[in-house]
Motif scaffolding. Structure first.
Motif, PDB file in Angstrom:
ATOM      1  N   VAL A  14       2.223  -7.722   6.823  1.00  0.00           N
ATOM      2  CA  VAL A  14       1.784  -8.631   5.769  1.00  0.00           C
ATOM      3  C   VAL A  14       2.663  -8.381   4.546  1.00  0.00           C
ATOM      4  N   VAL A  15       3.486  -9.348   4.204  1.00  0.00           N
ATOM      5  CA  VAL A  15       4.446  -9.212   3.099  1.00  0.00           C
ATOM      6  C   VAL A  15       3.901  -9.926   1.869  1.00  0.00           C
ATOM      7  N   PHE A  42      -1.547  -3.027  11.858  1.00  0.00           N
ATOM      8  CA  PHE A  42      -0.777  -3.813  10.904  1.00  0.00           C
ATOM      9  C   PHE A  42      -0.245  -2.911   9.793  1.00  0.00           C
ATOM     10  N   GLU A  43       0.652  -3.474   9.008  1.00  0.00           N
ATOM     11  CA  GLU A  43       1.117  -2.817   7.796  1.00  0.00           C
ATOM     12  C   GLU A  43       1.112  -3.858   6.673  1.00  0.00           C
ATOM     13  N   ILE A  44       1.040  -3.352   5.456  1.00  0.00           N
ATOM     14  CA  ILE A  44       1.115  -4.217   4.275  1.00  0.00           C
ATOM     15  C   ILE A  44       2.367  -3.815   3.505  1.00  0.00           C
ATOM     16  N   VAL A  45       3.268  -4.759   3.289  1.00  0.00           N
ATOM     17  CA  VAL A  45       4.523  -4.472   2.588  1.00  0.00           C
ATOM     18  C   VAL A  45       4.512  -5.231   1.265  1.00  0.00           C
ATOM     19  N   TYR A  46       4.275  -4.501   0.191  1.00  0.00           N
ATOM     20  CA  TYR A  46       4.341  -5.096  -1.144  1.00  0.00           C
ATOM     21  C   TYR A  46       5.755  -4.941  -1.684  1.00  0.00           C
ATOM     22  N   VAL A  47       6.278  -6.024  -2.250  1.00  0.00           N
ATOM     23  CA  VAL A  47       7.604  -5.988  -2.864  1.00  0.00           C
ATOM     24  C   VAL A  47       7.439  -6.341  -4.346  1.00  0.00           C
ATOM     25  N   ASP A  48       7.640  -5.351  -5.206  1.00  0.00           N
ATOM     26  CA  ASP A  48       7.529  -5.582  -6.641  1.00  0.00           C
ATOM     27  C   ASP A  48       8.875  -6.078  -7.176  1.00  0.00           C
ATOM     28  N   ASP A  49       8.847  -7.265  -7.779  1.00  0.00           N
ATOM     29  CA  ASP A  49      10.080  -7.894  -8.262  1.00  0.00           C
ATOM     30  C   ASP A  49      10.355  -7.488  -9.707  1.00  0.00           C
ATOM     31  N   HIS A  50      10.467  -6.162  -9.923  1.00  0.00           N
ATOM     32  CA  HIS A  50      10.814  -5.599 -11.238  1.00  0.00           C
ATOM     33  C   HIS A  50       9.773  -5.973 -12.299  1.00  0.00           C
ATOM     34  N   SER A  51       8.503  -5.700 -12.000  1.00  0.00           N
ATOM     35  CA  SER A  51       7.432  -5.973 -12.956  1.00  0.00           C
ATOM     36  C   SER A  51       7.633  -5.182 -14.250  1.00  0.00           C
ATOM     37  N   THR A  52       7.148  -5.766 -15.343  1.00  0.00           N
ATOM     38  CA  THR A  52       7.237  -5.108 -16.640  1.00  0.00           C
ATOM     39  C   THR A  52       5.902  -4.489 -17.055  1.00  0.00           C
ATOM     40  N   ASP A  53       4.859  -4.657 -16.219  1.00  0.00           N
ATOM     41  CA  ASP A  53       3.591  -3.979 -16.476  1.00  0.00           C
ATOM     42  C   ASP A  53       3.485  -2.781 -15.524  1.00  0.00           C
ATOM     43  N   ASP A  54       2.279  -2.291 -15.285  1.00  0.00           N
ATOM     44  CA  ASP A  54       2.137  -1.100 -14.433  1.00  0.00           C
ATOM     45  C   ASP A  54       1.744  -1.450 -13.000  1.00  0.00           C
ATOM     46  N   VAL A  88      10.513  -8.871   4.524  1.00  0.00           N
ATOM     47  CA  VAL A  88      10.703  -9.189   5.948  1.00  0.00           C
ATOM     48  C   VAL A  88      11.776  -8.284   6.553  1.00  0.00           C
ATOM     49  N   ASN A  89      12.846  -8.042   5.820  1.00  0.00           N
ATOM     50  CA  ASN A  89      13.888  -7.135   6.302  1.00  0.00           C
ATOM     51  C   ASN A  89      13.332  -5.745   6.565  1.00  0.00           C
ATOM     52  N   ALA A  90      12.434  -5.282   5.702  1.00  0.00           N
ATOM     53  CA  ALA A  90      11.885  -3.931   5.832  1.00  0.00           C
ATOM     54  C   ALA A  90      10.740  -3.851   6.834  1.00  0.00           C
ATOM     55  N   ALA A  91      10.189  -4.993   7.226  1.00  0.00           N
ATOM     56  CA  ALA A  91       9.004  -5.022   8.086  1.00  0.00           C
ATOM     57  C   ALA A  91       9.281  -4.397   9.450  1.00  0.00           C
ATOM     58  N   ARG A  92       8.258  -3.772  10.011  1.00  0.00           N
ATOM     59  CA  ARG A  92       8.383  -3.107  11.298  1.00  0.00           C
ATOM     60  C   ARG A  92       7.809  -3.921  12.446  1.00  0.00           C
ATOM     61  N   ALA A  93       7.044  -4.957  12.146  1.00  0.00           N
ATOM     62  CA  ALA A  93       6.438  -5.789  13.185  1.00  0.00           C
ATOM     63  C   ALA A  93       7.314  -7.002  13.468  1.00  0.00           C
ATOM     64  N   SER A  94       7.104  -7.607  14.626  1.00  0.00           N
ATOM     65  CA  SER A  94       7.910  -8.775  15.009  1.00  0.00           C
ATOM     66  C   SER A  94       7.343 -10.078  14.446  1.00  0.00           C
ATOM     67  N   TRP A  95       6.109 -10.044  13.921  1.00  0.00           N
ATOM     68  CA  TRP A  95       5.523 -11.219  13.273  1.00  0.00           C
ATOM     69  C   TRP A  95       5.110 -10.866  11.854  1.00  0.00           C
TER      70      TRP A  95
END
Length: 246
Positions: A14-15, A42-54, A88-95
């Motif tokens: 889950v991205v 499953f896994e959850i992959v959060y990608v932080d796009d350079h947030s300016t908060d915490d 998606v590049n970092a994801a380990r699952a095929s879906w």
């Protein structure tokens, strides 16, 4: 009985791309866990796009209680499409399942997409959420109807709602698509261009409970016009030959 995480390899990644969503990360992650932990590894992959908060600090703290959670961070702000591709590049699952980080997508709909995949043939590589009861402002709903009508006329992608953040797709098929900024808005047309089928599935849509939208109608419209012309050009120039082994 409380479900515990499985040690089996992830069957679904889950991205979730985020930018300045400090108050939305914990509720959404707990909803994802509640929806998926009884069903499959499953896994959850959060990608932080350079947030300016915490946001990053809160995500790292959540890793201590949610073992399925992984956290990636961009060094510079790069946009939602790039954040999705990073995940998606970092994801380990095929879906892959994607969700917007603002909490407006309902993780309880992910099992519905998985059920649709189980009934579909192998040519369907994308199951796209369709917000049948949008909880946005009137101006956003109007702009979305206008944009969808123009997109549908130009691309003929037979998709009523390409802007919905909840989607389920095959990782390999996604990574084969041409990459460009804002590509996430054109995934059905791009998948179809590659020779795959797509399905739209009605899903829930919720009010944003915290934070502010990162888009407005004007900047979305200007960028969308340029992107739409580019995607239409890609479709016109595409060739999908049928090959057989000799």
């Amino acid at each position: 009985m409380i479900e515990t995480p499985s040690s089996a390899p992830a069957e679904l990644s889950v991205v979730v791309p985020v930018f300045n969503e400090r108050d939305n990360v914990a509720p959404l992650i707990h909803e994802i866990v509640a929806a998926l932990r009884p069903l499959l590894p499953f896994e959850i992959v959060y990608v932080d796009d350079h947030s300016t908060d915490d946001t990053i600090a809160r995500l790292l703290a959540l890793k201590q209680e949610v073992p399925e959670l992984r956290v990636l961070g961009h060094g510079v702000q790069s946009g939602q499409s790039t954040a999705i591709r990073t995940g998606v590049n970092a994801a380990r699952a095929s879906w892959i399942a994607t969700l917007d980080g603002d909490g407006q997508n309902d993780p309880a709909d992910i099992p519905k997409l998985l059920q649709a995949r189980a009934k579909a043939d192998g040519q369907v590589k994308l199951f796209a959420g369709w917000r049948v009861n949008r909880q946005d402002t009137a101006s956003k709903r109007w702009a979305s109807r206008w944009a969808n009508a123009i997109r549908s006329r130009m691309l003929r992608d037979d998709t009523p709602d390409t802007g919905c953040g909840i989607k389920l797709f095959e990782r390999g098929a996604f990574l084969d698509l041409p990459y460009f900024d804002h590509m996430h808005r054109y995934l059905p047309a791009l998948m179809q261009r590659a020779g795959w089928r797509t399905l739209s599935i009605p899903v829930n849509h919720r009010n944003r409970s915290s934070g502010v939208s990162k888009y407005n109608n004007l900047n979305r419209a200007w960028v969308g016009i340029s992107d739409l012309r580019g995607v239409a050009w890609l479709i016109r120039r595409s060739r999908i030959p049928r090959a057989r082994e000799l």
